[in-house]
Design an enzyme around this catalytic site. Structure first.
Site, short mmCIF file in Angstrom:
data_model
loop_
_atom_site.label_atom_id
_atom_site.label_comp_id
_atom_site.label_asym_id
_atom_site.label_seq_id
_atom_site.Cartn_x
_atom_site.Cartn_y
_atom_site.Cartn_z
N LEU A 15 1.01 -1.06 -0.04
CA LEU A 15 -0.60 -0.25 -0.16
C LEU A 15 0.88 1.34 -0.03
CD1 LEU A 15 -2.93 -0.83 2.75
CD2 LEU A 15 -3.16 -0.77 -0.18
N MET A 20 9.09 4.72 8.28
CA MET A 20 9.48 3.82 9.71
C MET A 20 8.74 3.28 9.63
SD MET A 20 9.44 4.19 13.10
CE MET A 20 8.95 2.71 13.84
N ASP A 131 2.80 14.71 12.12
CA ASP A 131 3.11 14.28 10.69
C ASP A 131 1.99 14.62 9.86
OD1 ASP A 131 4.66 14.80 8.34
OD2 ASP A 131 5.12 12.25 8.27
#
Length: 197
Positions: A15, A20, A131
């Site tokens: 996806l 991270m 973020d």
């Protein structure tokens, strides 16, 4: 990873990926449902600090219970791979949906109000996303707004309820003299290296 099975999760498709981790569409064959499965990239999967941050991200998301924040199901390990399983959110990210000429004002306000309510719920639990950007906001196929990717989340003091400890949320992924996050969406205090709220 595609075609691989981790525990009882069959990986179907990639996806996306970020600093991270890599996120895959997977099928939970026990419950017969699709899920999102997040793993550390193979190049850094053995890094103990990043494994700890993945665990802290899981704790941060698990502390949140809001219809507009992605739901975490579990933290698991199989075949030497540590991973998170989360709600699979069907739809498009906000950056895919914003037309070149922008959105109509009522639609902007509808999305913004929903985001603020979700962020307020996170802040009340002592979690700051750090973020938030169009790529981390998904609009589901039935028009719901979902905030994704708490990989840079940070624990902050809260004024009511039990606060999370600093170690319960994911800390900065880079050194103290470097910035974490996406520059064009970064809060001014984050950009200046000051505490975020």
């Amino acid at each position: 990873m595609q075609g691989r099975t981790l525990s009882h999760y069959r990986i179907l498709d990639k996806l996306g990926e970020g600093g991270m981790g890599e996120v895959y569409l997977a099928e939970d064959v026990r419950l017969d449902r699709k899920i999102a499965l997040k793993v550390l990239p193979e190049t850094v999967a053995s890094d103990r600090d990043l494994q700890d941050r993945l665990q802290r991200e899981a704790k941060a998301v698990a502390a949140l219970n809001h219809p507009n924040i992605v739901t975490l199901y579990s933290v698991e390990e199989a075949g030497g791979v540590r991973f998170l399983t989360m709600e699979y959110v069907e739809g498009d990210t906000l950056d895919q949906l914003i037309p070149a000429r922008g959105m109509p004002i009522p639609r902007i306000f509808a999305i913004a109000i929903t985001l603020v309510e979700a962020l307020d719920a996170a802040h009340q639990k002592g979690i700051v996303h750090r973020d938030l950007k169009p790529a981390n906001v998904k609009i589901t196929t039935n028009g719901e707004v979902k905030i994704l990717d708490f990989g840079l989340a940070k624990a902050v003091p809260v004024t009511s309820g039990p606060p999370l400890s600093e170690g319960d949320a994911t800390e900065v992924l880079v050194g103290p003299s470097e910035l974490a996050g996406t520059l064009r969406y970064m809060a001014p205090e984050q950009f200046r290296g000051e505490p975020v709220d």
